[in-house]
Structures are given as C-alpha cells and as structure tokens.
Design a protein around this motif. Structure first.
Motif, PDB file in Angstrom:
ATOM      1  N   GLN A 225      40.708  53.236  28.853  1.00 30.32           N
ATOM      2  CA  GLN A 225      41.187  52.173  29.818  1.00 30.32           C
ATOM      3  C   GLN A 225      41.216  51.014  29.057  1.00 30.32           C
ATOM      4  O   GLN A 225      40.917  50.337  28.056  1.00 30.32           O
ATOM      5  CB  GLN A 225      40.257  51.983  31.017  1.00 30.32           C
ATOM      6  CG  GLN A 225      38.702  51.482  30.571  1.00 30.32           C
ATOM      7  CD  GLN A 225      37.715  51.697  31.885  1.00 30.32           C
ATOM      8  OE1 GLN A 225      38.230  50.640  32.921  1.00 30.32           O
ATOM      9  NE2 GLN A 225      36.873  52.226  32.010  1.00 30.32           N
ATOM     10  N   THR A 226      42.389  50.064  29.430  1.00 28.83           N
ATOM     11  CA  THR A 226      42.921  48.992  28.831  1.00 28.83           C
ATOM     12  C   THR A 226      42.193  47.473  29.213  1.00 28.83           C
ATOM     13  O   THR A 226      42.610  46.612  28.680  1.00 28.83           O
ATOM     14  CB  THR A 226      44.513  48.774  28.969  1.00 28.83           C
ATOM     15  OG1 THR A 226      44.754  48.719  30.432  1.00 28.83           O
ATOM     16  CG2 THR A 226      45.119  50.322  28.492  1.00 28.83           C
ATOM     17  N   SER A 227      41.119  47.588  30.021  1.00 42.17           N
ATOM     18  CA  SER A 227      40.621  46.313  30.236  1.00 42.17           C
ATOM     19  C   SER A 227      39.528  45.949  29.253  1.00 42.17           C
ATOM     20  O   SER A 227      39.279  46.875  28.415  1.00 42.17           O
ATOM     21  CB  SER A 227      39.895  46.637  31.510  1.00 42.17           C
ATOM     22  OG  SER A 227      39.024  47.484  31.668  1.00 42.17           O
ATOM     23  N   ALA A 228      39.285  44.923  29.312  1.00 39.65           N
ATOM     24  CA  ALA A 228      38.181  44.180  28.288  1.00 39.65           C
ATOM     25  C   ALA A 228      36.760  44.919  28.470  1.00 39.65           C
ATOM     26  O   ALA A 228      35.853  45.334  27.734  1.00 39.65           O
ATOM     27  CB  ALA A 228      37.895  42.668  28.554  1.00 39.65           C
ATOM     28  N   GLN A 229      36.425  45.063  29.882  1.00 40.03           N
ATOM     29  CA  GLN A 229      35.123  45.770  30.256  1.00 40.03           C
ATOM     30  C   GLN A 229      35.545  47.031  30.797  1.00 40.03           C
ATOM     31  O   GLN A 229      36.513  46.956  31.502  1.00 40.03           O
ATOM     32  CB  GLN A 229      34.179  44.939  30.799  1.00 40.03           C
ATOM     33  CG  GLN A 229      33.712  43.789  30.214  1.00 40.03           C
ATOM     34  CD  GLN A 229      34.432  42.562  30.171  1.00 40.03           C
ATOM     35  OE1 GLN A 229      35.270  42.289  31.282  1.00 40.03           O
ATOM     36  NE2 GLN A 229      34.677  41.906  29.052  1.00 40.03           N
ATOM     37  N   ARG A 230      34.666  48.087  31.116  1.00 34.91           N
ATOM     38  CA  ARG A 230      34.947  49.363  31.773  1.00 34.91           C
ATOM     39  C   ARG A 230      35.001  48.805  33.182  1.00 34.91           C
ATOM     40  O   ARG A 230      34.182  48.009  33.757  1.00 34.91           O
ATOM     41  CB  ARG A 230      33.767  50.272  31.795  1.00 34.91           C
ATOM     42  CG  ARG A 230      33.831  50.683  30.127  1.00 34.91           C
ATOM     43  CD  ARG A 230      32.979  51.889  30.054  1.00 34.91           C
ATOM     44  NE  ARG A 230      32.550  52.443  28.858  1.00 34.91           N
ATOM     45  CZ  ARG A 230      32.346  53.502  28.258  1.00 34.91           C
ATOM     46  NH1 ARG A 230      31.996  54.433  29.254  1.00 34.91           N
ATOM     47  NH2 ARG A 230      31.808  53.852  27.207  1.00 34.91           N
ATOM     48  N   LEU A 234      35.168  53.322  36.959  1.00 34.48           N
ATOM     49  CA  LEU A 234      35.447  54.199  36.069  1.00 34.48           C
ATOM     50  C   LEU A 234      34.544  54.182  35.007  1.00 34.48           C
ATOM     51  O   LEU A 234      34.774  54.037  33.513  1.00 34.48           O
ATOM     52  CB  LEU A 234      36.990  53.934  35.351  1.00 34.48           C
ATOM     53  CG  LEU A 234      37.981  53.967  36.227  1.00 34.48           C
ATOM     54  CD1 LEU A 234      39.338  53.293  35.895  1.00 34.48           C
ATOM     55  CD2 LEU A 234      38.378  55.202  36.961  1.00 34.48           C
ATOM     56  N   PRO A 235      33.423  54.374  35.285  1.00 37.76           N
ATOM     57  CA  PRO A 235      32.254  54.145  34.142  1.00 37.76           C
ATOM     58  C   PRO A 235      32.181  54.855  33.131  1.00 37.76           C
ATOM     59  O   PRO A 235      31.708  54.938  31.955  1.00 37.76           O
ATOM     60  CB  PRO A 235      30.949  54.141  35.023  1.00 37.76           C
ATOM     61  CG  PRO A 235      31.285  55.201  35.905  1.00 37.76           C
ATOM     62  CD  PRO A 235      32.671  54.615  36.427  1.00 37.76           C
ATOM     63  N   ASP A 236      32.688  56.294  33.001  1.00 35.96           N
ATOM     64  CA  ASP A 236      32.825  57.216  32.127  1.00 35.96           C
ATOM     65  C   ASP A 236      33.946  57.259  31.153  1.00 35.96           C
ATOM     66  O   ASP A 236      33.965  57.997  30.177  1.00 35.96           O
ATOM     67  CB  ASP A 236      32.803  58.539  32.475  1.00 35.96           C
ATOM     68  CG  ASP A 236      31.415  58.866  33.443  1.00 35.96           C
ATOM     69  OD1 ASP A 236      30.390  58.255  33.071  1.00 35.96           O
ATOM     70  OD2 ASP A 236      31.292  59.573  34.357  1.00 35.96           O
ATOM     71  N   ILE A 237      34.800  56.242  31.419  1.00 30.97           N
ATOM     72  CA  ILE A 237      36.278  56.190  30.388  1.00 30.97           C
ATOM     73  C   ILE A 237      35.994  55.069  29.567  1.00 30.97           C
ATOM     74  O   ILE A 237      35.942  53.952  29.933  1.00 30.97           O
ATOM     75  CB  ILE A 237      37.434  56.028  31.376  1.00 30.97           C
ATOM     76  CG1 ILE A 237      37.720  57.318  32.290  1.00 30.97           C
ATOM     77  CG2 ILE A 237      38.525  55.892  30.441  1.00 30.97           C
ATOM     78  CD1 ILE A 237      38.733  57.367  33.044  1.00 30.97           C
ATOM     79  N   PRO A 238      35.937  55.042  28.326  1.00 30.11           N
ATOM     80  CA  PRO A 238      35.829  54.019  27.371  1.00 30.11           C
ATOM     81  C   PRO A 238      36.831  53.091  27.384  1.00 30.11           C
ATOM     82  O   PRO A 238      38.067  53.266  27.829  1.00 30.11           O
ATOM     83  CB  PRO A 238      35.568  54.673  26.031  1.00 30.11           C
ATOM     84  CG  PRO A 238      36.686  55.906  26.056  1.00 30.11           C
ATOM     85  CD  PRO A 238      36.232  56.247  27.521  1.00 30.11           C
ATOM     86  N   GLN A 290      40.287  52.403  45.117  1.00 30.75           N
ATOM     87  CA  GLN A 290      41.495  52.486  44.531  1.00 30.75           C
ATOM     88  C   GLN A 290      41.473  52.147  43.288  1.00 30.75           C
ATOM     89  O   GLN A 290      42.569  51.627  42.547  1.00 30.75           O
ATOM     90  CB  GLN A 290      42.564  51.817  45.419  1.00 30.75           C
ATOM     91  CG  GLN A 290      42.826  52.199  46.846  1.00 30.75           C
ATOM     92  CD  GLN A 290      44.270  51.705  47.263  1.00 30.75           C
ATOM     93  OE1 GLN A 290      45.342  51.882  46.658  1.00 30.75           O
ATOM     94  NE2 GLN A 290      44.114  51.142  48.537  1.00 30.75           N
ATOM     95  N   TYR A 291      40.272  51.821  42.594  1.00 30.06           N
ATOM     96  CA  TYR A 291      39.823  51.677  41.189  1.00 30.06           C
ATOM     97  C   TYR A 291      40.420  50.048  41.093  1.00 30.06           C
ATOM     98  O   TYR A 291      40.569  49.815  40.044  1.00 30.06           O
ATOM     99  CB  TYR A 291      40.365  52.585  40.166  1.00 30.06           C
ATOM    100  CG  TYR A 291      40.218  53.973  40.537  1.00 30.06           C
ATOM    101  CD1 TYR A 291      39.175  54.507  40.419  1.00 30.06           C
ATOM    102  CD2 TYR A 291      41.377  54.661  41.351  1.00 30.06           C
ATOM    103  CE1 TYR A 291      38.931  55.854  40.693  1.00 30.06           C
ATOM    104  CE2 TYR A 291      41.254  56.011  41.438  1.00 30.06           C
ATOM    105  CZ  TYR A 291      39.911  56.564  41.344  1.00 30.06           C
ATOM    106  OH  TYR A 291      39.621  57.825  41.803  1.00 30.06           O
ATOM    107  N   MET A 292      40.104  49.152  41.985  1.00 25.08           N
ATOM    108  CA  MET A 292      40.581  47.687  41.790  1.00 25.08           C
ATOM    109  C   MET A 292      39.254  47.053  41.939  1.00 25.08           C
ATOM    110  O   MET A 292      38.554  47.193  42.906  1.00 25.08           O
ATOM    111  CB  MET A 292      41.628  47.255  42.752  1.00 25.08           C
ATOM    112  CG  MET A 292      42.752  48.214  42.765  1.00 25.08           C
ATOM    113  SD  MET A 292      43.955  47.636  44.152  1.00 25.08           S
ATOM    114  CE  MET A 292      45.437  49.026  44.040  1.00 25.08           C
ATOM    115  N   ASP A 293      39.092  46.075  41.058  1.00 24.64           N
ATOM    116  CA  ASP A 293      37.962  45.011  41.182  1.00 24.64           C
ATOM    117  C   ASP A 293      38.309  43.818  41.771  1.00 24.64           C
ATOM    118  O   ASP A 293      39.422  43.106  41.114  1.00 24.64           O
ATOM    119  CB  ASP A 293      37.051  44.661  39.923  1.00 24.64           C
ATOM    120  CG  ASP A 293      36.509  46.089  39.440  1.00 24.64           C
ATOM    121  OD1 ASP A 293      36.054  46.689  40.371  1.00 24.64           O
ATOM    122  OD2 ASP A 293      36.138  46.291  38.279  1.00 24.64           O
TER     123      ASP A 293
END
Length: 325
Positions: A225-230, A234-238, A290-293
């Motif tokens: 995943q392209t973010s700075a932090q997980r 999506l805790p299982d995708i680096p 929807q996987y949005m913070d």
C-alpha cells in the motif's frame, strides 16, 4: 443643538441599519447548502461527500445538497467552487489533482488553487494498493521490482488517469528503484483493472475498494500500500517502504474547500460542522468500511499539507513532462 441632534440621529440610524445584517450573519446558514463533487456519482469523493454531509447538516441545521460536476480531471467542479457566489452556500470536496497537481499538468487551468480556494478541512486519506494478477506468479513487491529492472520498458502499468495518485505514486517508485515501465491511462478504476486482468498491463495501484474484492477472490495479489503508515483497515498489507522501496509515499486524500472570498466567520462555521461530522463515530465506521481513515484538520494544517504535496509532486510532474492542453 440641531446639528448635534441630527448627527445623533444619523449615527443611531446607521447602527439600526447594521443590526439586521449582523443578525443575519449570526444566523447563517438560513437555507440549504450545495456541496459540489467534481467527479461522477459513485466516485470515491462522491461517497465521502455523502457520508460526511449527512452528519454535518445536523450541526448546521440545514440540508446539504450534493451536486456532481465531473470533467477535466476534476477541474470543472473545482472551478465552480472557486467561482461560486461568496456567501458560503456553495462549497466543495476535491482531491490531489485539482488542488495541487493539475496546475502543473493543464496548460489552461481556469482557477488558481492557491489563491481562489480556501481550505476548510481535510476529509480522508487512503492508500492505493499495488496489485498484480495471480497468474503472474509474483507474490512480493521486491519480485515485481526485480522484474521491472530486468525488463526495462517492457512492462505496462494501468492508471486511473494521467497525473492521478494512481499514476504518480508508481512513477515515484520507479524513479526510486531505477526502473522503467510504461504508464497506460484509463478513464476509470474498473477500466484499469480490466486491462490488468486481460494482460494488457502487468501491474497497477488503485484504491482498496476497487482491488480488494478481486484479491479476496484470488484473482489478484496485493503487494503493498502506498501510504506512509499501514491503513488501519489493511493491517496485513505492507507499505511500499516496508516492502522494498524506502521513502515512497503516495496516499490518496480528499478535503473540503470553498471560495477564498467567503468571509472567515462563515468559513469557520462550516469547518466546525465538518470537523464535528468527521469525529462522529458513525461516520468513522462508514468510512473505515471503505478503507478510508478520517483526518479532521484545521484549515491551516490542510494548507500546509497541500504545500508538502506540491513539493512532492511538482518536480516529478515536470521531469515526466506531463502536459494536457
């Protein structure tokens, strides 16, 4: 004495004349507001707008009507926000492209994002997820990077449009690992995914809600995943940095904006309502589904972040010579 009396009467008249206006300002808003989404119904910004507006209108005591104004990479709707009557009744939601990147891509942008628009608050952040097909045999980002390096200019990657986060995050990664691949723009995430599945492209980076159903079906493999932090959902995708390209960040985000000519008091009232909505547990639950913070911020913090994004993407856009007339 007559002059003094007239002067007193004039001052009193002026003060009385000001009272209705002051009272009117204090009662804002007095009728429904329009929230412009510069993309079509069902798009990610559209979904975000509808979730947050439903809560914000409770605080404002007025209905918020969603109006979709799609086209030109989000420029048409964002321009309408910039040029709206500055009474506060029209505001918008927008994303990286129209607020930061497009000023370096489009030769004739009809508004100046830094002068004509005022930030209210950021709304949400979400990563793009880099995926390949299961049939590719690739299971990690490092394996994809090695393949790209071994076969320069032979791989294609699908994007949701020139200059989008989907595009630039991959260009940034390629630059970092000294790799070369060809970007192929598509008009939507579904079209980009279709090209990947058909084998016309070999990898892509798209919003989680677009790719994860196919990952769960076993047709795609999520590499990073392209973010700075997980992302919390999506805790299982680096992250890309964790998976093999340190220092790379390219999260997608959206935020609320309004004409810079709107009085600060009205802008503050609207920001307060949006912040209240973003902190609403029910809103947070819907966004995370929807996987949005949600990322409620002050207008100043939002402006500072856009400055950081400008510093991140302008050199890359200019190096790639991305131009749209």
């Amino acid at each position: 004495m007559v002059r003094l009396a007239l002067a007193s009467l004039t001052v009193s008249s002026l003060m009385l004349g000001m009272l209705p206006a002051q009272a009117k300002d204090s009662q804002w808003p007095e009728h429904p507001l329009t929230l412009i989404v510069p993309f079509g119904p069902g798009s990610t910004p559209d979904q975000i707008a509808r979730i947050i507006a439903g809560s914000a209108e409770k605080k404002l005591g007025q209905t918020i009507v969603i109006e979709n104004k799609a086209g030109a990479g989000g420029n048409i709707g964002t321009n309408q926000v910039a040029k709206a009557k500055p009474d506060g009744y029209t505001f918008g939601i927008s994303i990286t492209g129209p607020l930061v990147n497009n000023q370096f891509i489009y030769s004739k942008l009809p508004y100046n994002p830094e002068k004509d628009l005022a930030p209210l608050t950021m709304a949400v952040t979400q990563p793009n997820v880099i995926v390949v097909t299961k049939k590719s045999g690739i299971t990690t980002l490092q394996e994809l990077i090695k393949k790209i390096q071994a076969e320069p200019d032979k791989l294609n990657f699908a994007t949701s449009g020139t200059g989008t986060g989907s595009h630039l995050s991959m260009e940034l990664m390629l630059q970092a690992v000294n790799g070369k691949a060809t970007a192929v723009p598509y008009p939507s995430s579904p079209a980009a995914l279709n090209s990947l599945i058909a084998g016309d492209t070999q990898f892509t980076a798209l919003a989680p809600i677009a790719v994860l159903p196919l990952v769960k079906e076993g047709r795609l493999v999520a590499l990073a995943q392209t973010s700075a932090q997980r992302n919390s959902s999506l805790p299982d995708i680096p992250t890309v940095s964790e998976a093999g390209a340190p220092g790379i960040e390219g999260a997608a985000w959206s935020g609320f904006i309004i004409s810079s000519e709107v009085p600060i008091e009205i802008r503050n009232t609207l920001t307060d309502a949006l912040l209240t909505a973003l902190k609403d547990p029910e809103v947070e639950k819907k966004l995370k589904a929807q996987y949005m913070d949600p990322i409620p911020t002050t207008p100043e913090a939002f402006k500072e972040y856009m400055g950081q994004e400008k510093a991140r993407w302008q050199p890359l856009i200019e190096k790639l010579d991305l131009k749209i007339n």
